[in-house]
Write an enzyme that holds these catalytic residues in place. Structure first.
Site, PDB file in Angstrom:
ATOM      1  N   ASP A   1       5.602  -3.390  10.261  1.00  0.00           N
ATOM      2  CA  ASP A   1       4.181  -3.024  10.279  1.00  0.00           C
ATOM      3  C   ASP A   1       3.609  -2.981  11.695  1.00  0.00           C
ATOM      4  O   ASP A   1       2.763  -2.136  12.006  1.00  0.00           O
ATOM      5  CB  ASP A   1       3.349  -3.958   9.399  1.00  0.00           C
ATOM      6  CG  ASP A   1       3.505  -5.431   9.754  1.00  0.00           C
ATOM      7  OD1 ASP A   1       4.384  -5.755  10.574  1.00  0.00           O
ATOM      8  OD2 ASP A   1       2.761  -6.247   9.194  1.00  0.00           O
TER       9      ASP A   1
ATOM     10  N   SER B   1       7.569  -5.386   6.371  1.00  0.00           N
ATOM     11  CA  SER B   1       7.068  -6.350   7.352  1.00  0.00           C
ATOM     12  C   SER B   1       7.729  -7.719   7.245  1.00  0.00           C
ATOM     13  O   SER B   1       7.056  -8.754   7.155  1.00  0.00           O
ATOM     14  CB  SER B   1       5.554  -6.483   7.194  1.00  0.00           C
ATOM     15  OG  SER B   1       4.955  -5.217   7.287  1.00  0.00           O
TER      16      SER B   1
ATOM     17  N   ARG C   1       0.839  -1.190   0.000  1.00  0.00           N
ATOM     18  CA  ARG C   1       0.000   0.000   0.000  1.00  0.00           C
ATOM     19  C   ARG C   1       0.876   1.243   0.000  1.00  0.00           C
ATOM     20  O   ARG C   1       1.885   1.290   0.698  1.00  0.00           O
ATOM     21  CB  ARG C   1      -0.900  -0.020   1.241  1.00  0.00           C
ATOM     22  CG  ARG C   1      -1.877   1.129   1.337  1.00  0.00           C
ATOM     23  CD  ARG C   1      -2.833   0.931   2.497  1.00  0.00           C
ATOM     24  NE  ARG C   1      -3.812  -0.096   2.210  1.00  0.00           N
ATOM     25  CZ  ARG C   1      -4.953  -0.243   2.888  1.00  0.00           C
ATOM     26  NH1 ARG C   1      -5.233   0.556   3.899  1.00  0.00           N
ATOM     27  NH2 ARG C   1      -5.802  -1.183   2.569  1.00  0.00           N
TER      28      ARG C   1
END
Length: 511
Positions: free
Chosen positions: A243, A190, A121
């Site tokens: 994350d 992440s 994202r």
């Protein structure tokens, strides 16, 4: 022919017809008995397989408490720097007071890139300081082509940088970058990283289906920076975070009572706020707040207490990283649908659940995704229409009986419940490590404790999240659980990365 002869012939014919009818009835009765016997045997075999599955995947409360204790032991080993610890406990270069974790006075336009699994994202956030907080935000989600997950570092980061560049080109008038300033980015990455500064870190290993060998041991910030240069994108990466750390930052930005963040999506992880004096391996200067953020990388946790079934062991053996990320393979979104597929495949082979022929599509690894599993599990229609449609589309069985649909839904329930209860045991372990699992001994009031949770598995799989919350309540008990809040931090990791980029902006001193 005489009359007597004709009568005799008729009698013989009638007798023959009568015998034929009797024999036909006997054959039909025998065939029916065979069919009924075969059906009864199939049901017996189905019931036996399901009973074995229920036993193998069971998670009694006593087992969960043992898993929590094992988790705490591994966390403590990780904080001591034990290289064999099953929970890595990676220190993040983030203090929990400004300018490390946000003082809610950040202002300006900042970007974030959140790479956490099969999608990533890109976000832009306009921060308005203490009063306005997040003034405006926009995001775009991009799917990563499967071949890039096992290709080269340059191919992956070029693809990501290209998408980021296109996103920057759509920046509208609602977002304002001061004249003469360079855009800045918080990079949420992440995967396990050995962090060397707030804006640098080397990749330890890939997880969640990625396997790009030439990136291991490299500085991921440098790799992304070089890719942005190749795209002609003028942007500085000012913060590298996991994350979970990003979610923790975003959570604490909104609520100071947030003590931990949990990701339950494609993969899983946990981060929490630890007292610096409880980190024996920390040799640097103590942070001003006295606290530091710990990225546990709890997906790597494994213990002989974890209920590993034959399906888990086979899936792990055939994975890209056998023997690793065992806890993650039991509870995260990447794997739950695959566990269901493997159980259905056993039912097809051993109990002819879908008929005499095993559906060929059911033999394909990962053909059943967790969102499909969730859709079947949540089907409340009287005829389980969604379950039937999914089995038709995914498994290739055009017509399924109501019994087969109920069995499929039950398998989804077994797998989801185990995952949710194991996830709750992990959260309970973090709370035990923080001493938030019991009432204070001095009789004082239990402090408010907030757990920020992010990830599609927790957000969208409602039966999973409900089971997790009820299990955590059971483990904590009524008195303690009344002070513990689980809160969805939707897109928390992206917002948190933007906040940390702002906290560590190259222009911080100017402002």
């Amino acid at each position: 022919m005489g009359k007597a002869a004709a009568v005799g012939t008729a009698v013989v014919v009638a007798a023959a017809v009568g015998v034929a009818v009797v024999l036909a009835r006997r054959r039909r009765r025998r065939d029916l008995e065979l069919v009924e016997g075969a059906a009864a045997e199939r049901k017996r075999k189905v019931a036996a397989v399901i009973e074995d599955v229920e036993h193998a995947l069971s998670t009694p409360t006593a087992l969960l408490r043992g898993i929590s204790d094992a988790m705490v032991t591994e966390m403590e080993r990780g904080l001591r720097g034990d290289g064999h610890a099953m929970v890595k406990m990676l220190i993040t270069y983030v203090d929990t007071s400004p300018p490390g974790f946000s003082d809610r006075n950040e202002q300006g336009l900042f970007y974030a890139l959140d790479l956490g699994g099969t999608n990533f994202r890109v976000l832009r956030v306009q921060l308005g300081g203490k009063e306005k907080r997040v003034v405006q935000q926009q995001y775009e989600e991009v799917s990563i082509p499967p071949h890039l997950m096992v290709g080269t570092s340059m191919e992956l980061f070029d693809f990501i940088a290209s998408a980021l560049s296109k996103f920057v080109d759509t920046e509208g008038d609602d977002f304002h970058l001061p004249e003469g300033r360079q855009r800045e980015l918080g990079f949420t990455f992440s995967f396990p990283v050995s962090q060397t500064s707030i804006s640098s870190g080397t990749l330890i290993k890939w997880t969640k289906g990625f396997s790009i060998n030439d990136a291991v041991g490299e500085d991921v910030v440098s790799e992304l920076g070089k890719a942005m240069e190749r795209q002609g994108l003028d942007m500085k990466i000012t913060a590298l975070v996991n994350d979970t750390v990003g979610t923790l930052a975003g959570g604490r930005y909104a609520d100071n009572s947030v003590v931990a963040a949990i990701i339950l999506g494609t993969g899983t992880n946990a981060a929490y706020v630890e007292n610096a004096n409880a980190i024996p391996k920390w040799t640097g200067l103590l942070p001003r707040s006295g606290n530091m953020v710990i990225n546990t990388e709890w997906g790597s946790f494994k213990s002989d207490k974890l209920p590993l079934s034959e399906f888990d062991k086979a899936m792990d053996f055939e994975s890209l990283n056998p023997g690793e990320q065992i806890y993650e393979k039991l509870i995260s979104g990447m794997y739950l649908g695959e566990i269901v597929r493997r159980i259905l495949l056993k039912l097809a082979h051993d109990a002819a659940l879908f008929g005499d022929v095993v559906p060929s599509k059911l033999e394909q690894p990962f053909v059943l995704r967790t969102p499909d599993m969730s859709a079947m599990h949540h089907d409340s229609s009287h005829d389980l229409k969604t379950v039937g449609a999914k089995l038709k589309d995914i498994v290739g069985v055009p017509d399924t009986s109501l019994e087969v649909r109920y069995i499929t839904s039950h398998i989804c329930d077994i797998v989801a419940e185990r995952a949710a209860r194991l996830a709750a045991a992990g959260i309970y372990g973090v709370l035990k490590k923080l001493g938030r699992d019991k009432m204070p001994k001095d009789g004082s009031k239990m402090p408010r404790t907030v757990i920020a949770l992010d990830g599609g598995l927790y957000e969208h799989y409602k039966k999973f999240s409900s089971c997790l919350e009820s299990t955590l309540t059971d483990l904590l008990g009524d008195d303690v659980s009344s002070s513990v809040v689980t809160k969805l931090a939707n897109d928390g990791s992206g917002i948190g990365a933007a906040l940390l980029a702002a906290s560590h902006s190259q222009y911080a001193e100017i402002d």
